[in-house]
Design an enzyme around this catalytic site. Structure first.
Site, mmCIF file in Angstrom:
data_model
loop_
_atom_site.group_PDB
_atom_site.id
_atom_site.type_symbol
_atom_site.label_atom_id
_atom_site.label_comp_id
_atom_site.label_asym_id
_atom_site.label_seq_id
_atom_site.Cartn_x
_atom_site.Cartn_y
_atom_site.Cartn_z
ATOM 1 N N GLU A 121 0.859 -1.184 0.000
ATOM 2 C CA GLU A 121 0.000 0.000 0.000
ATOM 3 C C GLU A 121 0.901 1.242 0.000
ATOM 4 O O GLU A 121 1.881 1.283 0.745
ATOM 5 C CB GLU A 121 -0.896 0.031 1.245
ATOM 6 C CG GLU A 121 -1.948 1.123 1.150
ATOM 7 C CD GLU A 121 -2.816 1.228 2.413
ATOM 8 O OE1 GLU A 121 -3.985 1.599 2.286
ATOM 9 O OE2 GLU A 121 -2.327 0.946 3.510
ATOM 10 N N GLY A 253 2.651 2.241 10.795
ATOM 11 C CA GLY A 253 2.477 1.611 12.085
ATOM 12 C C GLY A 253 2.163 0.144 11.924
ATOM 13 O O GLY A 253 2.724 -0.719 12.595
ATOM 14 N N ALA A 254 1.240 -0.128 10.988
ATOM 15 C CA ALA A 254 0.851 -1.503 10.680
ATOM 16 C C ALA A 254 0.116 -1.480 9.343
ATOM 17 O O ALA A 254 -0.262 -0.416 8.855
ATOM 18 C CB ALA A 254 -0.037 -2.079 11.778
ATOM 19 N N MET A 255 -0.087 -2.667 8.760
ATOM 20 C CA MET A 255 -0.714 -2.753 7.442
ATOM 21 C C MET A 255 -1.620 -3.970 7.380
ATOM 22 O O MET A 255 -1.198 -5.085 7.707
ATOM 23 C CB MET A 255 0.378 -2.821 6.352
ATOM 24 C CG MET A 255 -0.169 -3.016 4.950
ATOM 25 S SD MET A 255 -1.263 -1.664 4.468
ATOM 26 C CE MET A 255 -2.340 -2.532 3.320
ATOM 27 N N ASN A 257 -2.750 -6.158 5.363
ATOM 28 C CA ASN A 257 -2.716 -7.205 4.327
ATOM 29 C C ASN A 257 -3.634 -8.356 4.736
ATOM 30 O O ASN A 257 -3.571 -8.842 5.865
ATOM 31 C CB ASN A 257 -1.285 -7.740 4.156
ATOM 32 C CG ASN A 257 -0.260 -6.633 4.083
ATOM 33 O OD1 ASN A 257 -0.311 -5.778 3.216
ATOM 34 N ND2 ASN A 257 0.678 -6.648 5.015
ATOM 35 N N HIS A 289 -7.494 -2.303 15.059
ATOM 36 C CA HIS A 289 -7.652 -1.476 13.856
ATOM 37 C C HIS A 289 -7.403 -2.312 12.601
ATOM 38 O O HIS A 289 -8.211 -2.332 11.667
ATOM 39 C CB HIS A 289 -6.680 -0.292 13.916
ATOM 40 C CG HIS A 289 -6.720 0.609 12.728
ATOM 41 N ND1 HIS A 289 -7.311 1.854 12.754
ATOM 42 C CD2 HIS A 289 -6.241 0.464 11.464
ATOM 43 C CE1 HIS A 289 -7.198 2.425 11.563
ATOM 44 N NE2 HIS A 289 -6.534 1.602 10.760
ATOM 45 N N GLU A 290 -6.270 -3.005 12.588
ATOM 46 C CA GLU A 290 -5.924 -3.782 11.388
ATOM 47 C C GLU A 290 -6.897 -4.940 11.177
ATOM 48 O O GLU A 290 -7.227 -5.279 10.033
ATOM 49 C CB GLU A 290 -4.490 -4.305 11.502
ATOM 50 C CG GLU A 290 -3.423 -3.231 11.682
ATOM 51 C CD GLU A 290 -3.508 -2.102 10.675
ATOM 52 O OE1 GLU A 290 -3.882 -2.342 9.513
ATOM 53 O OE2 GLU A 290 -3.203 -0.952 11.052
ATOM 54 N N HIS A 293 -10.091 -3.979 9.559
ATOM 55 C CA HIS A 293 -9.910 -3.850 8.100
ATOM 56 C C HIS A 293 -10.141 -5.168 7.353
ATOM 57 O O HIS A 293 -10.392 -5.142 6.149
ATOM 58 C CB HIS A 293 -8.477 -3.418 7.794
ATOM 59 C CG HIS A 293 -8.243 -1.953 7.817
ATOM 60 N ND1 HIS A 293 -9.044 -1.041 7.172
ATOM 61 C CD2 HIS A 293 -7.251 -1.215 8.396
ATOM 62 C CE1 HIS A 293 -8.562 0.181 7.347
ATOM 63 N NE2 HIS A 293 -7.480 0.098 8.090
#
Length: 843
Positions: A121, A253-255, A257, A289-290, A293
């Site tokens: 991203e 911070g984080a992703m 995927n 949060h992740e 998603h």
């Protein structure tokens, strides 16, 4: 300026077969990508960036192609439109930019090692394999990875591995998904795995530089979060597993995927024996949060980047909803009130700020969209308003409809509003368009006019701003029933003040709960009534009152001097949220004093007065069974006492340091930063500096490392400052992902500010080359603007950044940050005498 053209309009992929062969030793990789899809026209384009394209075939035959690096494109001429299978072979280099496919570096027992990870991203999948790298271009993927494998190494991807042949790891076919959510990683990893009630495998993975028990906290949060979301969304988690991977080098911070979420180590690894409550809350909210998603962003994805808020705002709200459900004793919504809310209100009051929904016309602008205070924090606050209006039953019913209608596909904002509106019978879109399409927010002036309460709304600006007559649909959340639920007009009258006040028996207030995105300016009558009863008002409302007064003072609508007496009224509060607001405002007073002046001494005495009773009550050492509020308040009041140079506080911190000097990492995480910084500032030496920096390099504890960075950058020693700044570009000491924190800490140090400011100006080209493609690059400008407040610094800031104003992705930030510094300079010049007088009278 390059306009974005949508490759998906010409070629629509349905399936990818991706093979990548990676050699860590040479930092090279090669690949073959097979894409099934429909060409809408004979001339199509496929994304690539930094790939050396060797051949392109369509249906087994070579076809003409050219590469266009300016547009990240392979332009391909097909014999005809229609269904086709493209085969593209290529080779490329691994990056060291934390984008695409890249190595992460770390040490175990002095041995340097690396693992390979990915970050795709926003538009970096094209650096790994040719693809239509747009959110709408969803397809299924078959991934096959080969690498210079060593015994015992682990490889992870979005889906489970199904077989290994000839050193090639084959993974199960993905569900239909966007390219930016593809991920894989490999290296010498440790893991812990569990299973949810519904059978989803949940795992946490990290390098072996960490203790095994540092994985436990994340595993517990992740498992319970997925179980919560499956129930709340009434939609099953759609994949067989959910891996959480900590990468030693990671720019964000984080992703999220899909199935393989990647994190900075600081946002996943937790030492169960010594981690502060606020760090646990932070890590938990990042994980939730992740995982929010995985449905909202992954299962249903924004159609284009202009609806990025649809992903991020919702996940930002849901992180708190989830943590509040799985750890209710934490009262985590208070963290939302003390972090997200003030960030959104401060940022959103500057003229020129982006709206939550914003058009994207240039590829470089995509990364610039990730304005955390707006797309994340403000957007989340919009959705908190929606949740409050709808209630959870309607919200959940609407979300279920939304997921059913759009799963494995794409959506736009109105699709969400329609689903929520159908479930609730409320025209959600009508309310939300005024908040999402317009930048800024209103100040509601509440006045007693001819005996009646009159409310009027107007856009609120900190600094100069062009009033364009914008109006908002404002959920007033008043404690008086006569006030309407929604205020849509510019001015309304709600009834006779004395009658309403007598009936209610309490002062008139708006935005009770502080969940709506506006501030209130009460006239003298209404404000005095509130302040006279401040002790009987709940903590969140006290926070809201202090917060609104501070913002009005920043905007020069009231004087900062008028707030000073209020701070002493609430200084003994046992509520963390009140203390957070109190000390945020008190710390803002520092810009009005010159270092070494009598005014600064008075301010220190004022801080001592604010904190003295609390320091005596709480002490330095955490107590058994103390409240969460006390744990979270202690650092605020001790920090204030140390700023005040309180002799007892300074001596106690030094004593704690001395007693623990052989194992500083074991200092209680609640006070460790304060003890370390006190030692550096008041008892510093070259030996101490070297020891702490060496600890920073060797430690694998991200919380301890963060404390060390703050402490080390506070040194007043000119020689040590120069020594420190020389390490800014040494990745073996300070990783590029962490550099902004070191720069900010040094810049905020009055003795080091010049060195830090000289460094960024002299080495801007190095910085741009190192982190220039990163979505956090522009925040180096942001943090500089947050610290500067003198005419001299304003002139230097403008001289350096104005020539860069047309740099794609930096334009809005530079323009806004110049205004921010200008506004502070004007405020300080006009207010400092009155503020310093008020502080002297209240010290």
């Amino acid at each position: 300026m390059t306009e974005i053209t949508r490759f998906y309009d010409k070629f629509q992929p349905s399936r990818y077969d991706v093979f990548i062969d990676i050699n860590r030793g040479t930092k090279q990789f090669s690949g073959k990508t097979v894409i099934d899809g429909e060409a809408k026209v004979p001339s199509i384009s496929i994304h690539q960036k930094y790939l050396n394209i060797e051949s392109v075939q369509a249906d087994g035959k070579d076809v003409p192609f050219t590469t266009d690096d300016n547009n990240d494109a392979i332009n391909i001429d097909l014999p005809q439109a229609g269904e086709t299978t493209l085969t593209i072979t290529y080779n490329a280099k691994l990056t060291d930019s934390m984008m695409g496919i890249y190595p992460s570096y770390y040490e175990v027992n002095g041995e340097k090692k690396q693992i390979i990870g990915t970050q795709f991203e926003t538009t970096f999948a094209r650096q790994a394999f040719p693809c239509v790298d747009e959110p709408e271009a969803k397809a299924k993927f078959d991934m096959a990875i080969k690498f210079d494998e060593k015994p015992g190494e682990t490889i992870l991807a979005n889906m489970p591995e199904i077989r290994t042949e000839n050193g090639i790891h084959y993974f199960d076919t993905t569900v239909k998904m966007s390219t930016y959510l593809i991920a894989f990683a490999f290296g010498d990893l440790q893991s812990k795995v569990t299973t949810t009630k519904s059978g989803v495998e949940v795992g946490v993975f990290a390098t072996k530089a960490h203790k095994a028990n540092e994985l436990d906290f994340a595993l517990s949060i992740a498992k319970r979060a997925i179980e919560f979301y499956e129930d709340f969304y009434q939609t099953p988690y759609p994949l067989p597993h959910s891996w959480q991977l900590a990468l030693p080098d990671f720019s964000a911070g984080a992703m999220e995927n899909w199935g393989l979420v990647t994190y900075r180590e600081a946002y996943l690894m937790v030492d169960p024996d010594n981690t502060s409550l606020d760090t646990k809350q932070l890590v938990a909210t990042v994980i939730t949060h992740e995982l929010a998603h995985q449905w909202f962003g992954d299962l249903v994805t924004m159609k284009w980047w202009d609806d990025l808020w649809l992903n991020e705002s919702f996940a930002n709200m849901m992180e708190y909803v989830a943590v509040d459900a799985i750890e209710p004793d934490w009262n985590v919504w208070e963290l939302f009130q003390t972090s997200d809310v003030p960030a959104a209100l401060q940022r959103d009051a500057t003229d020129g700020v982006q709206s939550v929904h914003v058009q994207v016309n240039n590829p470089a602008e995509i990364d610039a969209l990730f304005d955390s205070a707006i797309v994340y924090a403000k957007g989340a606050r919009m959705l908190v308003m929606v949740r409050s209006l709808l209630g959870d039953d309607n919200l959940r019913a609407g979300l279920k409809k939304y997921f059913e209608a759009h799963k494995y596909g794409n959506a736009q904002g109105d699709d969400l509003w329609n689903a929520l509106g159908d479930a609730s019978g409320i025209d959600v879109g009508k309310i939300m368009h005024s908040w999402l399409q317009q930048p800024g927010y209103p100040v509601v002036s509440a006045s007693v006019v001819d005996g009646k309460i009159q409310l009027s709304q107007q856009q609120f600006f900190i600094g100069a701003g062009k009033d364009e007559g914008r109006l908002w649909q404002i959920p007033l959340n008043s404690n008086y029933g006569a006030a309407p639920k929604i205020m849509a007009d510019q001015t309304i009258t709600i009834g006779d003040y004395e009658t309403l006040h007598k009936d209610a028996g309490v002062p008139f207030r708006l935005n009770v709960g502080n969940n709506s995105h506006f501030i209130v300016k009460y006239d003298e009558t209404l404000l005095n009534d509130i302040l006279a009863n401040i002790d009987s008002i709940d903590a969140i409302s006290q926070l809201g009152i202090i917060q609104d007064l501070q913002l009005l003072a920043d905007a020069h609508q009231i004087s900062y001097a008028s707030i000073v007496p209020l701070l002493t009224k609430v200084s003994d509060s046992k509520s963390n949220v009140v203390n957070a607001a109190l000390y945020r405002t008190a710390n803002n007073l520092k810009k009005f004093v010159t270092p070494g002046s009598e005014a600064e001494e008075n301010l220190k005495a004022f801080f001592n007065k604010l904190s003295a009773n609390q320091v005596a009550r709480l002490g330095w050492e955490p107590k058994e069974d103390e409240s969460n509020d006390d744990q979270l308040t202690r650092p605020y009041v001790l920090n204030a006492a140390l700023y005040a140079k309180n002799k007892d506080a300074v001596a106690q911190a030094h004593e704690i340091f001395t007693n623990n000097k052989d194992n500083l990492g074991a200092l209680s995480a609640d006070i460790r930063l304060l003890v370390l910084r006190n030692e550096v500032k008041n008892y510093g030496s070259t030996e101490l500096f070297d020891n702490l920096l060496n600890d920073y390099i060797k430690s694998s504890d991200p919380s301890y490392k963060a404390d060390l960075a703050v402490a080390i950058t506070s040194t007043p020693d000119a020689n040590l400052i120069q020594k420190l700044v020389k390490q800014f570009e040494n990745a073996d000491v300070i990783k590029p992902q962490d550099l902004r924190a070191w720069y900010r800490g040094t810049l905020a140090n009055e003795y080091a500010q010049q060195d830090a400011w000289d460094w960024i100006r002299n080495d801007w080209n190095w910085l741009e080359k190192t982190v220039g493609g990163d979505m956090e690059f522009s925040t180096y400008i942001t943090v500089t603007s947050m610290i500067f407040h003198t005419p001299e610094r304003l002139a230097e800031f403008k001289a350096f950044f104005e020539p860069k104003v047309n740099t794609p992705g930096l334009t809005r930030e530079i323009k806004m940050d110049i205004k921010i510094v200008e506004t502070k300079v004007q405020l300080v010049e006009s207010e400092k005498d009155a503020v310093n007088k008020a502080v002297a009278e209240n010290k």
